[in-house]
Write a protein that holds these residues in place. Structure first.
Motif, PDB file in Angstrom:
ATOM      1  N   ILE A  34       0.845  -1.195   0.000  1.00 43.34           N
ATOM      2  CA  ILE A  34       0.000   0.000   0.000  1.00 43.34           C
ATOM      3  C   ILE A  34       0.879   1.245   0.000  1.00 43.34           C
ATOM      4  N   ASP A  35       1.919   1.255   0.834  1.00 48.56           N
ATOM      5  CA  ASP A  35       2.808   2.412   0.913  1.00 48.56           C
ATOM      6  C   ASP A  35       3.543   2.634  -0.408  1.00 48.56           C
ATOM      7  N   LEU A  36       3.971   1.550  -1.038  1.00 49.20           N
ATOM      8  CA  LEU A  36       4.650   1.673  -2.336  1.00 49.20           C
ATOM      9  C   LEU A  36       3.727   2.264  -3.401  1.00 49.20           C
ATOM     10  N   CYS A  41       1.806   6.796  -6.737  1.00 50.50           N
ATOM     11  CA  CYS A  41       0.691   7.654  -7.124  1.00 50.50           C
ATOM     12  C   CYS A  41       1.003   9.123  -6.813  1.00 50.50           C
ATOM     13  N   ALA A  42       1.462   9.377  -5.586  1.00 51.04           N
ATOM     14  CA  ALA A  42       1.764  10.754  -5.163  1.00 51.04           C
ATOM     15  C   ALA A  42       2.892  11.360  -5.988  1.00 51.04           C
ATOM     16  N   ALA A  43       3.933  10.586  -6.250  1.00 51.98           N
ATOM     17  CA  ALA A  43       5.050  11.082  -7.060  1.00 51.98           C
ATOM     18  C   ALA A  43       4.586  11.365  -8.485  1.00 51.98           C
ATOM     19  N   GLY A  44       3.715  10.510  -9.013  1.00 54.33           N
ATOM     20  CA  GLY A  44       3.180  10.724 -10.357  1.00 54.33           C
ATOM     21  C   GLY A  44       2.328  11.979 -10.447  1.00 54.33           C
ATOM     22  N   TRP A  45       1.598  12.272  -9.359  1.00 54.89           N
ATOM     23  CA  TRP A  45       0.767  13.478  -9.361  1.00 54.89           C
ATOM     24  C   TRP A  45       1.613  14.733  -9.172  1.00 54.89           C
ATOM     25  N   SER A  46       2.507  14.690  -8.191  1.00 56.56           N
ATOM     26  CA  SER A  46       3.245  15.898  -7.808  1.00 56.56           C
ATOM     27  C   SER A  46       4.511  16.132  -8.620  1.00 56.56           C
ATOM     28  N   CYS A  50       7.979  12.150  -2.329  1.00 56.40           N
ATOM     29  CA  CYS A  50       6.906  12.271  -1.347  1.00 56.40           C
ATOM     30  C   CYS A  50       7.159  11.359  -0.156  1.00 56.40           C
ATOM     31  N   VAL A  51       6.643  11.777   0.991  1.00 59.16           N
ATOM     32  CA  VAL A  51       6.758  10.979   2.208  1.00 59.16           C
ATOM     33  C   VAL A  51       5.360  10.677   2.739  1.00 59.16           C
ATOM     34  N   THR A  52       5.258   9.580   3.468  1.00 57.92           N
ATOM     35  CA  THR A  52       3.983   9.194   4.057  1.00 57.92           C
ATOM     36  C   THR A  52       3.754  10.003   5.323  1.00 57.92           C
ATOM     37  N   ALA A  53       2.596  10.663   5.406  1.00 58.83           N
ATOM     38  CA  ALA A  53       2.242  11.430   6.603  1.00 58.83           C
ATOM     39  C   ALA A  53       1.194  10.704   7.436  1.00 58.83           C
ATOM     40  N   TYR A  54       0.392   9.873   6.795  1.00 54.65           N
ATOM     41  CA  TYR A  54      -0.709   9.207   7.499  1.00 54.65           C
ATOM     42  C   TYR A  54      -1.158   7.998   6.694  1.00 54.65           C
ATOM     43  N   ALA A  55      -1.477   6.936   7.402  1.00 58.83           N
ATOM     44  CA  ALA A  55      -2.137   5.777   6.799  1.00 58.83           C
ATOM     45  C   ALA A  55      -3.223   5.370   7.764  1.00 58.83           C
ATOM     46  N   GLY A  56      -4.447   5.311   7.291  1.00 61.87           N
ATOM     47  CA  GLY A  56      -5.526   5.010   8.217  1.00 61.87           C
ATOM     48  C   GLY A  56      -6.704   4.338   7.566  1.00 61.87           C
ATOM     49  N   GLY A  57      -7.582   3.887   8.419  1.00 59.68           N
ATOM     50  CA  GLY A  57      -8.787   3.218   7.956  1.00 59.68           C
ATOM     51  C   GLY A  57      -8.471   1.919   7.235  1.00 59.68           C
ATOM     52  N   ILE A  58      -7.324   1.322   7.571  1.00 56.44           N
ATOM     53  CA  ILE A  58      -6.934   0.091   6.872  1.00 56.44           C
ATOM     54  C   ILE A  58      -7.902  -1.018   7.264  1.00 56.44           C
ATOM     55  N   CYS A 106      -7.944   1.398   2.121  1.00 55.42           N
ATOM     56  CA  CYS A 106      -7.549   2.410   3.103  1.00 55.42           C
ATOM     57  C   CYS A 106      -7.302   3.753   2.422  1.00 55.42           C
ATOM     58  N   ILE A 107      -6.909   4.713   3.244  1.00 53.89           N
ATOM     59  CA  ILE A 107      -6.514   6.048   2.784  1.00 53.89           C
ATOM     60  C   ILE A 107      -5.094   6.307   3.283  1.00 53.89           C
ATOM     61  N   VAL A 108      -4.264   6.863   2.420  1.00 52.20           N
ATOM     62  CA  VAL A 108      -2.906   7.268   2.801  1.00 52.20           C
ATOM     63  C   VAL A 108      -2.728   8.722   2.391  1.00 52.20           C
ATOM     64  N   ILE A 109      -2.114   9.496   3.273  1.00 50.94           N
ATOM     65  CA  ILE A 109      -1.798  10.890   2.942  1.00 50.94           C
ATOM     66  C   ILE A 109      -0.297  10.987   2.722  1.00 50.94           C
ATOM     67  N   MET A 110       0.061  11.480   1.550  1.00 50.21           N
ATOM     68  CA  MET A 110       1.458  11.681   1.190  1.00 50.21           C
ATOM     69  C   MET A 110       1.721  13.182   1.094  1.00 50.21           C
ATOM     70  N   VAL A 111       2.954  13.580   1.396  1.00 49.05           N
ATOM     71  CA  VAL A 111       3.350  14.992   1.323  1.00 49.05           C
ATOM     72  C   VAL A 111       4.561  15.113   0.417  1.00 49.05           C
ATOM     73  N   ALA A 112       4.492  16.050  -0.513  1.00 49.14           N
ATOM     74  CA  ALA A 112       5.614  16.321  -1.411  1.00 49.14           C
ATOM     75  C   ALA A 112       6.631  17.188  -0.680  1.00 49.14           C
ATOM     76  N   VAL A 113       7.902  16.805  -0.807  1.00 54.13           N
ATOM     77  CA  VAL A 113       8.964  17.555  -0.145  1.00 54.13           C
ATOM     78  C   VAL A 113      10.089  17.876  -1.139  1.00 54.13           C
ATOM     79  N   ASP A 114      10.834  18.935  -0.813  1.00 54.74           N
ATOM     80  CA  ASP A 114      11.979  19.295  -1.652  1.00 54.74           C
ATOM     81  C   ASP A 114      13.217  18.540  -1.178  1.00 54.74           C
TER      82      ASP A 114
END
Length: 160
Positions: A34-36, A41-46, A50-58, A106-114
Motif C-alpha cells: 500500500i505504501d509503495l 501515485c503521489a510522485a506521479g501526481w506531484s 513524497c513521504v507518508t504522513a498518514y495511513a488510516g482506515g486500513i 484504506c486512505i494514505v496521505i502523502m506529502v511532497a517535499v523538496d
C-alpha cells in the motif's frame, strides 16, 4: 507541462516470503505494498519525492494466498497545498481465473517535499465527474474525523 498522473496500479504475485504463520500473506506485507503504491501515485501526481504522513482506515477484508495475483490500485482523491489524499484498494485473484476479490482498502496521505525535506507546493486536483466529487467530499469528511480522533488520542500522549 505534462498532465499529472492521478492513479496507478501495481501488479505482482504474492510470494512465499510474504506469508505469516497462518499461511496467508501477512498484514505488514500488504501495508508495505500500500505504501509503495501510494508513493508511486503521489510522485506521479506531484512530480516530486513524497513521504507518508498518514495511513488510516486500513480494512483487511479477505486474506491473500501465496501465488495470488495482487493488484494495488491508488488514486488521488484530494489535494492540499503539499499533501495528497490517496485512496487505495487491494484486490487479489488466482492468476489462472482472474476472478478478482477485494482484500484491503484504506486512505494514505502523502506529502511532497523538496531536497531539504521541506513541504513543497503541488498541482491542485479538481474533481470533475460525479464519482470524483463524491470521493472528494469523502476525503473532506475523513479529514474532520481524523482531527477528532487526533484530539481524542491526546490523552495517550500526555505524561502522567
Amino acid at each position: 507541462m505534462k498532465k499529472p498522473q492521478r492513479d496507478v496500479t501495481l501488479r505482482f504475485l504474492a510470494e512465499p516470503q510474504d506469508v505469516n504463520f497462518g499461511g496467508k500473506v501477512h498484514g505488514g506485507a500488504v501495508m508495505k505494498w500500500i505504501d509503495l503504491a501510494a508513493y508511486a501515485c503521489a510522485a506521479g501526481w506531484s512530480g516530486r519525492y513524497c513521504v507518508t504522513a498518514y495511513a488510516g482506515g486500513i480494512r483487511f477484508v479477505a486474506p491473500i494466498h501465496v501465488g495470488s495475483l495482487v493488484e494495488v490500485a491508488a488514486k488521488v482523491i484530494y489535494t492540499g497545498s503539499s499533501s495528497m489524499h490517496i485512496a487505495l484498494e487491494v484486490n487479489a485473484c488466482d492468476p489462472k481465473s482472474l476472478n478478482r476479490r477485494l482484500t484491503t482498502h484504506c486512505i494514505v496521505i502523502m506529502v511532497a517535499v523538496d531536497e531539504t525535506g521541506h513541504k513543497i507546493e503541488i498541482p491542485k486536483w479538481i474533481p470533475e465527474s460525479e464519482a470524483d466529487k463524491k470521493q472528494h467530499q469523502s476525503a473532506l469528511k475523513l479529514m474532520e474525523m481524523r482531527k477528532q480522533i487526533s484530539d481524542e488520542m491526546q490523552i495517550y500522549l500526555e505524561e502522567e
